[in-house]
Design an enzyme around this catalytic site. Structure first.
Site, PDB file in Angstrom:
ATOM      1  N   ASN A  13      13.629 -10.402  -8.669  1.00 42.09           N
ATOM      2  CA  ASN A  13      12.769  -9.937  -7.765  1.00 42.09           C
ATOM      3  C   ASN A  13      12.453  -8.527  -7.890  1.00 42.09           C
ATOM      4  OD1 ASN A  13      11.702 -12.088  -5.906  1.00 42.09           O
ATOM      5  ND2 ASN A  13      13.697 -12.560  -5.999  1.00 42.09           N
ATOM      6  N   ASN A 107      13.895  -9.069   4.304  1.00 42.53           N
ATOM      7  CA  ASN A 107      14.646  -9.986   3.194  1.00 42.53           C
ATOM      8  C   ASN A 107      13.786 -11.034   2.721  1.00 42.53           C
ATOM      9  OD1 ASN A 107      16.873 -11.164   2.054  1.00 42.53           O
ATOM     10  ND2 ASN A 107      17.015 -12.646   3.672  1.00 42.53           N
ATOM     11  N   HIS A 109      14.157 -15.082   1.443  1.00 42.64           N
ATOM     12  CA  HIS A 109      15.252 -15.975   1.305  1.00 42.64           C
ATOM     13  C   HIS A 109      14.538 -17.385   0.590  1.00 42.64           C
ATOM     14  CE1 HIS A 109      18.302 -18.451   2.975  1.00 42.64           C
ATOM     15  NE2 HIS A 109      17.540 -19.373   3.374  1.00 42.64           N
ATOM     16  N   THR A 141      17.216  -9.381  11.348  1.00 48.00           N
ATOM     17  CA  THR A 141      17.734  -9.352  12.747  1.00 48.00           C
ATOM     18  C   THR A 141      19.436  -9.592  12.472  1.00 48.00           C
ATOM     19  OG1 THR A 141      17.445 -11.788  13.443  1.00 48.00           O
ATOM     20  CG2 THR A 141      15.906 -10.000  13.850  1.00 48.00           C
ATOM     21  N   GLU A 143      21.216 -11.995  13.748  1.00 51.17           N
ATOM     22  CA  GLU A 143      21.379 -13.412  13.215  1.00 51.17           C
ATOM     23  C   GLU A 143      20.881 -13.687  12.062  1.00 51.17           C
ATOM     24  OE1 GLU A 143      20.241 -17.848  15.277  1.00 51.17           O
ATOM     25  OE2 GLU A 143      19.864 -15.988  16.343  1.00 51.17           O
ATOM     26  N   GLU A 174       8.845 -16.374  -5.745  1.00 45.47           N
ATOM     27  CA  GLU A 174       9.281 -15.334  -5.087  1.00 45.47           C
ATOM     28  C   GLU A 174       8.590 -13.957  -5.622  1.00 45.47           C
ATOM     29  OE1 GLU A 174      13.421 -15.099  -4.252  1.00 45.47           O
ATOM     30  OE2 GLU A 174      13.689 -17.198  -4.215  1.00 45.47           O
TER      31      GLU A 174
HETATM   32  N1  NHR Z   1      22.317  -9.718   7.390  1.00 42.39           N
HETATM   33  C1  NHR Z   1      21.710  -9.917   8.614  1.00 42.39           C
HETATM   34  N2  NHR Z   1      22.405  -9.313   9.687  1.00 42.39           N
HETATM   35  N3  NHR Z   1      20.780 -10.776   8.828  1.00 42.39           N
HETATM   36  C2  NHR Z   1      20.182 -11.371   7.822  1.00 42.39           C
HETATM   37  O1  NHR Z   1      19.196 -12.047   8.321  1.00 42.39           O
HETATM   38  C3  NHR Z   1      20.494 -11.117   6.570  1.00 42.39           C
HETATM   39  C4  NHR Z   1      21.570 -10.391   6.443  1.00 42.39           C
HETATM   40  C5  NHR Z   1      22.126 -10.031   4.995  1.00 42.39           C
HETATM   41  C6  NHR Z   1      21.640 -10.751   4.159  1.00 42.39           C
HETATM   42  C7  NHR Z   1      20.337 -12.384   3.160  1.00 42.39           C
HETATM   43  C8  NHR Z   1      20.752 -13.773   3.102  1.00 42.39           C
HETATM   44  C9  NHR Z   1      19.702 -14.711   2.367  1.00 42.39           C
HETATM   45  O2  NHR Z   1      18.680 -14.482   2.240  1.00 42.39           O
HETATM   46  C10 NHR Z   1      20.551 -11.646   4.330  1.00 42.39           C
HETATM   47  C11 NHR Z   1      20.110 -11.802   5.394  1.00 42.39           C
HETATM   48  C12 NHR Z   1      24.192 -13.522   2.289  1.00 42.39           C
HETATM   49  C13 NHR Z   1      25.027 -14.722   2.847  1.00 42.39           C
HETATM   50  C14 NHR Z   1      26.383 -14.776   2.964  1.00 42.39           C
HETATM   51  O3  NHR Z   1      26.654 -15.728   3.646  1.00 42.39           O
HETATM   52  C15 NHR Z   1      23.988 -15.157   3.878  1.00 42.39           C
HETATM   53  C16 NHR Z   1      22.676 -15.039   3.891  1.00 42.39           C
HETATM   54  C17 NHR Z   1      21.979 -13.861   3.253  1.00 42.39           C
HETATM   55  C18 NHR Z   1      23.001 -13.378   2.152  1.00 42.39           C
HETATM   56  N4  NHR Z   1      27.078 -14.044   2.276  1.00 42.39           N
HETATM   57  C19 NHR Z   1      28.531 -13.900   2.201  1.00 42.39           C
HETATM   58  C20 NHR Z   1      29.405 -12.908   3.073  1.00 42.39           C
HETATM   59  O4  NHR Z   1      30.424 -13.030   3.550  1.00 42.39           O
HETATM   60  C21 NHR Z   1      28.888 -13.466   1.082  1.00 42.39           C
HETATM   61  C22 NHR Z   1      28.387 -14.261  -0.254  1.00 42.39           C
HETATM   62  C23 NHR Z   1      28.651 -13.723  -1.550  1.00 42.39           C
HETATM   63  O5  NHR Z   1      29.315 -12.670  -1.692  1.00 42.39           O
HETATM   64  O6  NHR Z   1      28.376 -14.513  -2.503  1.00 42.39           O
HETATM   65  O7  NHR Z   1      28.789 -11.840   3.661  1.00 42.39           O
HETATM   66  O8  NHR Z   1      20.034 -15.825   2.109  1.00 42.39           O
HETATM   67  C1  GAR Z   2      16.661 -15.113  -5.055  1.00 41.11           C
HETATM   68  O1  GAR Z   2      16.223 -16.460  -5.018  1.00 41.11           O
HETATM   69  C2  GAR Z   2      16.564 -14.663  -3.371  1.00 41.11           C
HETATM   70  O2  GAR Z   2      15.670 -15.374  -2.785  1.00 41.11           O
HETATM   71  C3  GAR Z   2      17.827 -14.975  -3.230  1.00 41.11           C
HETATM   72  O3  GAR Z   2      18.739 -14.756  -4.339  1.00 41.11           O
HETATM   73  C4  GAR Z   2      17.929 -14.733  -5.496  1.00 41.11           C
HETATM   74  C5  GAR Z   2      18.127 -13.333  -5.974  1.00 41.11           C
HETATM   75  O4  GAR Z   2      17.707 -13.156  -7.323  1.00 41.11           O
HETATM   76  N1  GAR Z   2      18.432 -14.240  -2.048  1.00 41.11           N
HETATM   77  C6  GAR Z   2      19.395 -15.086  -1.288  1.00 41.11           C
HETATM   78  O5  GAR Z   2      19.956 -16.156  -1.777  1.00 41.11           O
HETATM   79  C7  GAR Z   2      20.218 -13.868  -0.451  1.00 41.11           C
HETATM   80  N2  GAR Z   2      21.313 -14.486   0.184  1.00 41.11           N
HETATM   81  P1  GAR Z   2      17.354 -11.983  -8.198  1.00 41.11           P
HETATM   82  O6  GAR Z   2      18.446 -11.206  -7.980  1.00 41.11           O
HETATM   83  O7  GAR Z   2      16.930 -12.534  -9.513  1.00 41.11           O
HETATM   84  O8  GAR Z   2      16.081 -11.377  -7.530  1.00 41.11           O
END
Ligand code: NHR
Ligand code: GAR
Length: 192
Positions: A13, A107, A109, A141, A143, A174
């Site tokens: 991305n 972000n 997702h 946010t 959450e 994406e």
């Molecule tokens: N932080 C907040 N406060 N709010 C959001 O909406 C966030 C964020 C941080 C990252 C990306 C999100 C996604 O798009 C994102 C959104 C990581 C996890 C997670 O569980 C969840 C959601 C997203 C990114 N991470 C683990 C942790 O303990 C670690 C996982 C790993 O290292 O592989 O942080 O999906």
């Molecule tokens: C993308 O699919 C993105 O939406 C997702 O990880 C990939 C990153 O790909 N993000 C998450 O799942 C955040 N938790 P990239 O590193 O090749 O851009």
């Protein structure tokens, strides 16, 4: 519009954003720095190739999330960003971090939020037998994956899909979605 990108991994991305910028398609947006929480993120090389400054801040060097996030704020703010974009960033951020970047933090997702917040979105879409999935750009946010949606793109699920083939199709979508949102933010076409 100064954009700081936070990454953890491959950075496809990020590459899409770099390509749009190189082709003058990113409106008034400029990627001023790329910061990774892992030293080995391939995205760091992509940024380096594009002559964009990079920094690594490993979460493993900090005793807890709060300490990491506060250090991350210090680093990010040296680049004076108008927008901080999570671009495949895999660490959940604390409320303090989110508040500090209120209305500046976005972000991407890989699901049609509010469906499938968190991890393993493609696996869950397949297991549910969904005919469609997609990707969402949203305001961040405290959450996780619950902030207001900015824009979504729908992607079909095929009968033969595996997690890998579905992930590739969503990722492809994406690569247009995120640059177009950042362009439109820079052009004032998106409200915060
Ligand atoms: N932080 C907040 N406060 N709010 C959001 O909406 C966030 C964020 C941080 C990252 C990306 C999100 C996604 O798009 C994102 C959104 C990581 C996890 C997670 O569980 C969840 C959601 C997203 C990114 N991470 C683990 C942790 O303990 C670690 C996982 C790993 O290292 O592989 O942080 O999906
Ligand atoms: C993308 O699919 C993105 O939406 C997702 O990880 C990939 C990153 O790909 N993000 C998450 O799942 C955040 N938790 P990239 O590193 O090749 O851009």
């Amino acid at each position: 519009m100064r954009v700081v990108c936070l990454i953890s991994g491959r950075g496809t991305n990020l590459q899409a954003l770099i390509n749009w910028q190189a082709n003058d398609m990113l409106g008034g947006a400029r990627i001023v720095a790329v910061i990774s929480n892992t030293e080995t993120a391939l995205g760091l090389e992509r940024a380096g190739n594009a002559k964009i400054p990079t920094k690594v801040l490993s979460h493993q060097d900090f005793p807890n999330r709060s300490a990491f996030d506060h250090a991350l704020i210090q680093v990010i703010d040296t680049y004076e960003p108008d927008v901080v974009a999570l671009v495949g960033f895999m660490r959940i951020l604390t409320g303090d971090f989110v508040t500090h970047y209120d209305r500046r933090l976005i972000n991407i997702h890989p699901s049609l939020l509010p469906k499938y917040k968190g991890l393993n979105t493609h696996k869950r879409a397949l297991e549910a037998g969904d005919n469609y999935t997609g990707a969402t750009v949203h305001w961040v946010t405290s959450e996780v994956d619950a902030g207001n949606v900015i824009r979504q793109v729908k992607v079909p699920v095929m009968r033969e899909d595996t997690e890998e083939t579905l992930k590739a199709r969503v990722l492809d979508a994406e690569h247009t979605l995120y640059p177009s949102v950042i362009r439109d933010l820079s052009l004032g076409l998106i409200e915060c």
